[in-house]
Enzyme design. Structure first.
Site, mmCIF file in Angstrom:
data_model
loop_
_atom_site.group_PDB
_atom_site.id
_atom_site.type_symbol
_atom_site.label_atom_id
_atom_site.label_comp_id
_atom_site.label_asym_id
_atom_site.label_seq_id
_atom_site.Cartn_x
_atom_site.Cartn_y
_atom_site.Cartn_z
ATOM 1 C CE LYS A 21 -4.056 -2.075 0.230
ATOM 2 N NZ LYS A 21 -3.715 -3.513 0.353
HETATM 3 C C1 LIG Z 1 -4.244 -4.578 -0.011
HETATM 4 C C2 LIG Z 1 -3.408 -5.786 -0.055
HETATM 5 C C3 LIG Z 1 -3.540 -6.725 -1.072
HETATM 6 C C4 LIG Z 1 -4.629 -6.668 -2.118
HETATM 7 O O1 LIG Z 1 -4.601 -5.590 -2.935
HETATM 8 P P1 LIG Z 1 -5.846 -5.299 -3.894
HETATM 9 O O2 LIG Z 1 -5.359 -4.200 -4.707
HETATM 10 O O3 LIG Z 1 -6.972 -4.920 -2.998
HETATM 11 O O4 LIG Z 1 -6.150 -6.546 -4.622
HETATM 12 C C5 LIG Z 1 -2.698 -7.807 -1.086
HETATM 13 N N1 LIG Z 1 -1.787 -7.977 -0.122
HETATM 14 C C6 LIG Z 1 -1.616 -7.102 0.877
HETATM 15 C C7 LIG Z 1 -0.603 -7.385 1.914
HETATM 16 C C8 LIG Z 1 -2.414 -5.977 0.941
HETATM 17 O O5 LIG Z 1 -2.263 -5.103 1.945
#
Ligand SMILES: *Cc1c(COP(=O)(O)O)cnc(C)c1O
Length: 483
Positions: A116
């Site tokens: 993120k």
């Molecule tokens: C948010 C997140 C995802 C998934 O991402 P999306 O874009 O919602 O598919 C996968 N792994 C981790 C560790 C995340 O924080």
């Protein structure tokens, strides 16, 4: 100038700045560029060798008009955004020793050690840049399954033009993730722990959308969104697909496979758009855990909301992959009317079956899998034991999918996206490893520091969330803005 429109077709087209600051389009749809830029192999060849930030500059320049963000300004924003990343490469690629031509894309070297950081570093700094220029103030609310919250809080902390309200389902994220949000002492960061969320993070999103729908409240607090509804997140996330590709290929033009642990489809949406722009990706793998919404979409053509399962890969315990709609829009030749009908109907019923033609069209170039916790934990142990490399549960979900799909994937090089640092999930790591001990790879200094700080947090029950949060936000606004 490239304009942005709602994938549901409502409202006027807007410029880049408006699309970013609005978050949602007026009709509740998702902003998409009117045209996707196309990238030739020659262009890709020229980009081979660029560092992550320089490559990001090239790709973002295709979407952002210079009259809105100048060359200098864009360079500055990118430089500020990625300065706190731990590794010089920003996103290193680790070649596995025990799998041929397989690379782990380490997306977790930002300050809150999850993927993120990659999107939010840029988006929050960009939003702040617009706000400073307009001399405006904005409130953002985000819901988190554990990683969006810490990253939003980190990048917004201390920025006087932004108040960030960060909602998390109490008990459904790890203590480490919680502390990343609650131990920031900045006055503009407001973590909210919400107890008794039956559907986890999806519940929180439902309440947040009520806030956006409340016009008076939205205008008073100048509400916006930095979750992956925001085009800026998806756009920024296209960059690591290009970057990873250019790092691993011997020759530009060869195809590679990429596997992505997925929940909201934000990251995968970015990958699918990168491919549409011309990046030679053979298959994108939608790697789910037991919450298999994407697996159902890609293997059966069914978009259904089912009861949530708590899993070891909790950041992808998500029921509704809303960014799928953004991808689908481009997949079916931008037929906004169809998208509108499907989105509205899904919102009403939580249940949708796509017609055969649509299904055949959108599933092209996609494979999917859903991993059980046992498989995930077994794989973490296997890779750690065989080559002393520690995957987090989400990276393991991604690799697990490609083990299962090996035959279909074929011989091309493979990049598995690892989206979090194992230090965010120490309990799961302990459970996974036969040694039952926590290796040093499962610790991180930033987490150790957070453990020694005081916590500052609002707590409430899901039953009262709407009222309690509205009260807290208004009080804070009146106190700090002197209204
Ligand atoms: C948010 C997140 C995802 C998934 O991402 P999306 O874009 O919602 O598919 C996968 N792994 C981790 C560790 C995340 O924080």
């Amino acid at each position: 100038m490239l304009k942005f429109i709602s994938n549901k077709g409502g409202g006027e087209s807007v410029d880049f700045e408006t699309a970013i600051l609005d978050g949602f389009a007026v009709d509740g749809g998702l902003y998409v560029p009117e045209e996707l830029p196309e990238i030739t192999l020659d262009q890709l060849k020229e980009w081979k060798g660029l560092g992550y930030v320089d490559l990001a500059f090239e790709i973002l320049s295709l979407f952002i008009d210079r009259s809105i963000v100048s060359e200098e300004e864009l360079k500055d924003i990118l430089k500020t955004a990625y300065a706190p990343f731990e590794k010089e490469e920003i996103i290193p690629l680790y070649p596995l020793k025990t799998r041929k031509d397989t690379f782990i894309m380490e997306l977790f070297y930002g300050p809150t050690i999850s993927f993120k950081d990659v999107g939010l570093a840029f988006l929050v700094n960009l939003v702040n840049f617009f706000l400073e220029r307009r001399k405006e103030h904005l409130s953002v609310i985000v819901a988190t399954t554990g990683d969006t919250g810490p990253a939003t809080a980190y990048f917004a902390a201390g920025k006087s033009n932004i108040d960030a309200w960060v909602l998390y389902p109490k008990g459904l994220i790890t203590e480490e993730q919680e502390r990343q949000m609650t131990t920031l002492q900045h006055a503009n960061i407001h973590p909210v722990g919400v107890a008794n969320c039956p559907d986890g993070g999806d519940d929180l999103d439902a309440v947040i959308s009520k806030f956006y729908a409340n016009k008076t409240f939205k205008e008073k607090l100048n509400l916006s969104s930095v979750n992956s509804i925001n085009w800026g997140r998806v756009m920024m996330q296209t960059v690591h697909y290009f970057y990873g590709y250019l790092q691993v290929v011997d020759e530009v033009g060869e195809k590679v496979n990429m596997s992505v642990p997925s929940g909201g489809f934000g990251n995968l949406c970015a990958g699918s758009l990168a491919r549409k722009m011309g990046l030679p990706i053979k298959y994108l793998v939608a790697a789910n855990n037991k919450n298999a919404c994407l697996d159902r979409i890609f293997s059966k053509g069914e978009f259904t909301k089912e009861a949530i399962h708590e899993t070891a890969s909790s950041a992808i315990d998500i029921l509704i992959p809303f960014n799928f709609w953004r991808y689908l829009y481009f997949s079916i030749d931008k037929d906004a009317e169809k998208i509108k009908n499907w989105m509205d109907s899904f919102k009403e019923t939580g249940n949708l079956k796509f017609d055969e033609e649509t299904f055949e069209t959108y599933k092209k170039g996609f494979l999917s899998n859903s991993a059980t916790d046992v498989e995930t934990l077994t794989l973490i142990n296997e890779i750690y034991t065989s080559e002393n490399y520690l995957l987090d549960p989400h990276g393991a979900v991604s690799l697990q999918a490609t083990d299962v799909l090996k035959q279909q994937l074929g011989k091309e090089k493979l990049i598995c996206l690892a989206t979090a640092h194992p230090a965010k999930f120490p309990e799961t790591i302990k459970k996974a490893l036969i040694t039952k001990e926590l290796p040093t790879q499962a610790t991180h200094q930033s987490i150790e520091i957070a453990k020694k700080r005081c916590e500052k947090v609002y707590l409430c029950d899901y039953d009262h969330l709407e009222e309690a949060l509205m009260h807290a936000m208004e009080t804070n606004w009146d106190l700090t803005k002197g209204a």
